[in-house]
Design an enzyme around this catalytic site. Structure first.
Site, PDB file in Angstrom:
ATOM      1  CB  VAL A 166     -10.546   3.185   1.700  1.00 10.78           C
ATOM      2  CG1 VAL A 166     -10.578   1.788   2.311  1.00 10.78           C
ATOM      3  CG2 VAL A 166     -10.205   3.099   0.220  1.00 10.78           C
ATOM      4  NE  ARG A 247       0.296   2.559  -2.204  1.00 11.74           N
ATOM      5  CZ  ARG A 247      -0.925   2.403  -2.688  1.00 11.74           C
ATOM      6  NH1 ARG A 247      -1.821   1.698  -2.012  1.00 11.74           N
ATOM      7  NH2 ARG A 247      -1.270   2.954  -3.835  1.00 11.74           N
ATOM      8  CG  ASP A 271      -4.129  -6.036   0.164  1.00 12.60           C
ATOM      9  OD1 ASP A 271      -4.079  -7.123  -0.433  1.00 12.60           O
ATOM     10  OD2 ASP A 271      -4.310  -4.944  -0.415  1.00 12.60           O
ATOM     11  CD  GLU A 276       2.919  -3.943  -1.900  1.00 12.49           C
ATOM     12  OE1 GLU A 276       2.674  -3.479  -3.035  1.00 12.49           O
ATOM     13  OE2 GLU A 276       2.293  -3.615  -0.884  1.00 12.49           O
ATOM     14  CG  HIS A 295      -1.010  -3.630  -2.998  1.00 11.52           C
ATOM     15  ND1 HIS A 295      -0.001  -2.716  -2.949  1.00 11.52           N
ATOM     16  CD2 HIS A 295      -2.162  -2.894  -2.970  1.00 11.52           C
ATOM     17  CE1 HIS A 295      -0.492  -1.494  -2.894  1.00 11.52           C
ATOM     18  NE2 HIS A 295      -1.813  -1.586  -2.898  1.00 11.52           N
ATOM     19  CB  ALA A 297      -7.419  -4.439  -0.797  1.00 11.69           C
TER      20      ALA A 297
END
Length: 349
Positions: A166, A247, A271, A276, A295, A297
């Site tokens: 990434v 994370r 994100d 979560e 979360h 993305a």
């Protein structure tokens, strides 16, 4: 190999139906589905017979007793392979797997384009203050546009923490598309390797001091947990933005709240979260200069299909005795090979 002699299970859901399609096309593979609420009399025999566990649900979507820890490994004596859904593997105790001779693999790179685009979208939205403008227009009349003046990204400096799949894609987009200078902190790559990924290798403190944007793109490990706290936010420039698509728990949410409240940084794109999804009353969701997503993305049609296919290919290759390409704990290979040979009568390549 006899019918259904290789046992794979998952809990709740998979990244994409292609995973199940590929496994069910093989007569020698049985795929079992469990739910978080499955009673012990249902899940215990599946765990006991399983050779592979495909984790499809995210950390907080997965019941604690289905996280891969020492207790689950004791209940799954035949387990050979644990496969995470994406690049992250935080529901997995890698050290416990290594001690048990269990191979851990991920799907790194499968959602790299999606996550990189999301991070870049957050940077642009924050810089141009689009989210603040949107909220202001919905609440007020007679808005003065000069109060919402943004900044250009072109030519500025981004600091990438973790320049794997990434991070590398973010570096390519930022340097090529926007002419940005790219700094990278990654203790696992050499200066030459990082230069080949369009970035300059620096230490973490230097990155934080020099960057106009800081992007977190490393996995959650013992080393990265709590890596960005009050001290690190204090090193950032007051006009800088903090973006994370990695994370939760890598950054300290309370420290970030304090940095935003005291205007030590200009804003944040988040994100990932400690819990979560975060509750609507979460303190960080009360700031207009915080852009938030739950979360998502890597949640695109293309990425999900890609990850499902990669995961299925890796599991099938491993069960056929091949060495998968995305191993998290390569040091386990000799012990894993012995256990694999006992299970299937042949040593993996």
């Amino acid at each position: 190999m006899t019918v259904n002699s290789k046992r794979v299970f998952y809990v709740r859901y998979l990244a994409h139906p292609i995973y199940a399609d590929m496994l069910r096309a093989r007569a020698d593979v049985r795929l079992d589905k469990l739910e978080n609420e499955s009673p012990e009399e249902v899940f215990a025999p599946i765990l006991r017979q399983a050779h592979a566990y495909q984790i499809g649900a995210a950390r907080d979507e997965l019941a604690p007793h289905f996280h891969v820890h020492a207790d689950l490994l004791r209940r799954a004596p035949n387990l050979l392979i644990v496969s995470s859904n994406g690049a992250g593997f935080d529901p997995v105790d890698v050290e416990a797997c290594t001690a048990a001779g269990v191979l851990v693999v991920n799907q790194s790179g499968g959602n790299a384009h999606s996550v990189a685009e999301h991070a870049l979208g957050m940077m642009l939205t924050l810089s141009k203050r689009i989210i603040e403008a949107d909220r202001t227009l919905r609440r007020q009349s007679g808005v003065n546009r000069n109060d919402l003046m943004g900044t250009e990204v072109q030519g500025r400096t981004i600091g990438i923490i973790g320049i794997g799949n990434v991070g590398r894609r973010i570096a390519e987009l930022c340097s090529g598309l926007l002419g940005m200078k790219v700094l990278a902190y990654d203790p696992y790559l050499s200066r030459e390797e990082i230069a080949a990924r369009a970035a300059e290798k620096v230490e973490l403190d230097e990155l934080l001091r020099r960057s106009d944007y800081v992007s977190i793109n490393c996995p959650l490990t013992r080393e990265s947990r709590g890596m960005i706290g009050a001290r690190e936010f204090a090193l950032m420039q007051p006009h800088a933005y903090f973006v994370t698509t990695a994370r939760g728990f890598i950054h300290d949410e309370a420290a970030l709240e304090d940095a935003l409240r005291n205007k030590r940084i200009a804003g944040a794109g988040l994100d990932v979260w400690a819990k979560e999804p975060p509750p609507p009353e979460h303190p960080l969701l009360q700031f207009d200069n915080v852009l938030a997503s739950p979360h998502t993305a890597g949640v695109t049609r293309e990425a999900r299909e890609n990850m499902g296919r990669i995961a299925a290919e890796q599991i099938l290759d491993a069960l056929d005795g091949k060495r998968p390409p995305r191993i998290i704990n390569p040091e386990v290979w000799p012990r894993y090979s012995e256990r694999f040979a006992r299970a299937f009568g042949l040593r993996p390549q």
